[in-house]
Motif scaffolding. Sequence first.
Motif, PDB file in Angstrom:
ATOM      1  N   SER A  47      -5.396  -5.616   4.471  1.00  0.00           N
ATOM      2  CA  SER A  47      -4.505  -5.819   5.627  1.00  0.00           C
ATOM      3  C   SER A  47      -3.059  -6.047   5.206  1.00  0.00           C
ATOM      4  N   ARG A  48      -2.842  -6.777   4.095  1.00  0.00           N
ATOM      5  CA  ARG A  48      -1.465  -7.047   3.661  1.00  0.00           C
ATOM      6  C   ARG A  48      -0.774  -5.766   3.231  1.00  0.00           C
ATOM      7  N   MET A  49      -1.458  -4.979   2.397  1.00  0.00           N
ATOM      8  CA  MET A  49      -0.866  -3.718   1.946  1.00  0.00           C
ATOM      9  C   MET A  49      -0.713  -2.741   3.104  1.00  0.00           C
ATOM     10  N   GLY A  50      -1.685  -2.755   4.023  1.00  0.00           N
ATOM     11  CA  GLY A  50      -1.606  -1.881   5.191  1.00  0.00           C
ATOM     12  C   GLY A  50      -0.368  -2.167   6.023  1.00  0.00           C
ATOM     13  N   LEU A  51      -0.058  -3.444   6.211  1.00  0.00           N
ATOM     14  CA  LEU A  51       1.128  -3.811   6.989  1.00  0.00           C
ATOM     15  C   LEU A  51       2.409  -3.401   6.269  1.00  0.00           C
ATOM     16  N   GLN A  52       2.394  -3.452   4.919  1.00  0.00           N
ATOM     17  CA  GLN A  52       3.556  -2.987   4.171  1.00  0.00           C
ATOM     18  C   GLN A  52       3.824  -1.504   4.424  1.00  0.00           C
ATOM     19  N   VAL A  53       2.744  -0.728   4.456  1.00  0.00           N
ATOM     20  CA  VAL A  53       2.873   0.707   4.702  1.00  0.00           C
ATOM     21  C   VAL A  53       3.387   0.963   6.119  1.00  0.00           C
ATOM     22  N   ILE A  54       2.859   0.231   7.088  1.00  0.00           N
ATOM     23  CA  ILE A  54       3.302   0.412   8.478  1.00  0.00           C
ATOM     24  C   ILE A  54       4.762  -0.002   8.628  1.00  0.00           C
ATOM     25  N   LYS A  55       5.188  -1.030   7.880  1.00  0.00           N
ATOM     26  CA  LYS A  55       6.604  -1.412   7.917  1.00  0.00           C
ATOM     27  C   LYS A  55       7.477  -0.272   7.402  1.00  0.00           C
ATOM     28  N   VAL A  56       6.990   0.459   6.385  1.00  0.00           N
ATOM     29  CA  VAL A  56       7.735   1.627   5.900  1.00  0.00           C
ATOM     30  C   VAL A  56       7.895   2.646   7.027  1.00  0.00           C
ATOM     31  N   PHE A  57       6.816   2.909   7.765  1.00  0.00           N
ATOM     32  CA  PHE A  57       6.897   3.835   8.899  1.00  0.00           C
ATOM     33  C   PHE A  57       7.922   3.357   9.930  1.00  0.00           C
ATOM     34  N   ARG A  58       7.861   2.070  10.239  1.00  0.00           N
ATOM     35  CA  ARG A  58       8.792   1.523  11.233  1.00  0.00           C
ATOM     36  C   ARG A  58      10.231   1.675  10.764  1.00  0.00           C
ATOM     37  N   ASP A  59      10.480   1.434   9.488  1.00  0.00           N
ATOM     38  CA  ASP A  59      11.837   1.592   8.952  1.00  0.00           C
ATOM     39  C   ASP A  59      12.294   3.051   9.032  1.00  0.00           C
ATOM     40  N   LEU A  60      11.378   3.992   8.775  1.00  0.00           N
ATOM     41  CA  LEU A  60      11.725   5.407   8.854  1.00  0.00           C
ATOM     42  C   LEU A  60      12.128   5.795  10.275  1.00  0.00           C
ATOM     43  N   VAL A  61      11.453   5.213  11.253  1.00  0.00           N
ATOM     44  CA  VAL A  61      11.780   5.478  12.658  1.00  0.00           C
ATOM     45  C   VAL A  61      13.132   4.870  13.007  1.00  0.00           C
ATOM     46  N   GLN A  62      13.325   3.603  12.631  1.00  0.00           N
ATOM     47  CA  GLN A  62      14.536   2.894  13.040  1.00  0.00           C
ATOM     48  C   GLN A  62      15.769   3.331  12.254  1.00  0.00           C
ATOM     49  N   GLU A  63      15.610   3.585  10.962  1.00  0.00           N
ATOM     50  CA  GLU A  63      16.767   3.875  10.118  1.00  0.00           C
ATOM     51  C   GLU A  63      17.095   5.368  10.047  1.00  0.00           C
ATOM     52  N   LEU A  64      16.057   6.213  10.093  1.00  0.00           N
ATOM     53  CA  LEU A  64      16.274   7.648   9.915  1.00  0.00           C
ATOM     54  C   LEU A  64      16.013   8.458  11.179  1.00  0.00           C
ATOM     55  N   GLY A  65      15.534   7.810  12.239  1.00  0.00           N
ATOM     56  CA  GLY A  65      15.263   8.530  13.482  1.00  0.00           C
ATOM     57  C   GLY A  65      14.051   9.441  13.399  1.00  0.00           C
ATOM     58  N   MET A  66      13.189   9.209  12.407  1.00  0.00           N
ATOM     59  CA  MET A  66      11.996  10.024  12.253  1.00  0.00           C
ATOM     60  C   MET A  66      10.997   9.717  13.367  1.00  0.00           C
ATOM     61  N   THR A  67      10.136  10.672  13.663  1.00  0.00           N
ATOM     62  CA  THR A  67       9.039  10.478  14.612  1.00  0.00           C
ATOM     63  C   THR A  67       7.748  10.380  13.813  1.00  0.00           C
ATOM     64  N   VAL A  68       6.947   9.356  14.098  1.00  0.00           N
ATOM     65  CA  VAL A  68       5.706   9.129  13.351  1.00  0.00           C
ATOM     66  C   VAL A  68       4.531   9.125  14.313  1.00  0.00           C
ATOM     67  N   VAL A  69       3.526   9.935  14.010  1.00  0.00           N
ATOM     68  CA  VAL A  69       2.274   9.945  14.769  1.00  0.00           C
ATOM     69  C   VAL A  69       1.149   9.708  13.774  1.00  0.00           C
ATOM     70  N   MET A  70       0.312   8.701  14.040  1.00  0.00           N
ATOM     71  CA  MET A  70      -0.771   8.389  13.107  1.00  0.00           C
ATOM     72  C   MET A  70      -2.073   8.118  13.854  1.00  0.00           C
ATOM     73  N   THR A  71      -3.183   8.410  13.196  1.00  0.00           N
ATOM     74  CA  THR A  71      -4.477   7.968  13.697  1.00  0.00           C
ATOM     75  C   THR A  71      -4.810   6.657  13.000  1.00  0.00           C
TER      76      THR A  71
END
Length: 238
Positions: free
Chosen positions: A187-211
Amino acid sequence: MNRAPAPAAGDNPLLRAVGVKKVFGSGESAVTAVKNINLDIARGSMIALKGRSGSGKTTLLNLLAALDQPTEGHVYYNGQEISRLPEKQRSVWRRSQIGLVFQAFGLIPLMSAYENVEFGLRIAGSDSRLHRERAERALEWVGMKPRMKHRPPELSGGEQQRVAIARAIAHSPALLLADEPTAELDSRMGLQVIKVFRDLVQELGMTVVMTTHDPGIMEIVDHVIELEDGEIAAQPNA
């Protein structure tokens, strides 16, 4: 000829599915994996596709990534239909326009983190003169530049997944698609990865879709789209 319905004027989602259905097999052995899928994904959003095993979420992700073609319906990216392109053109589109991340990291063990990312750029056909800059920048985005000389066996699972994300985004795609990206992580590492996704959305304007099956992720994404028996049971309001 089956003409694709055009996206509505003035409505410009990054990704759109219209009347999508996918059937595997034929006759009595036919299995309908998804049906009646009508879906818009807004630019700069972070979306989770949720559902039990067999609900159709991975099939839908593969259709959105043009890894597979729908039996019926149409998928658009940036207003262009991608679902009916020939396989060669779909392959070129995937390499240049989107990033893909899977639960299995898919890194080459004998290559360093940097070499794995740079190798992805070569496959994408990126300008070789820009490879070092783009690879190092992508590793910095995911917090892995200080460990870019390490090989996958020397990295934790979370670090390996972040390198896999760097490889997927090094060519600066507008869209990142991820299939159960935290399934192999605690769970800890998983949240780190999701934080990376969130940063990509907020900082780079990327769109992320995940299952995902992870309930913790549902609190972090912008919208959750739930699939049940191959159909959308719940999705964000337009």
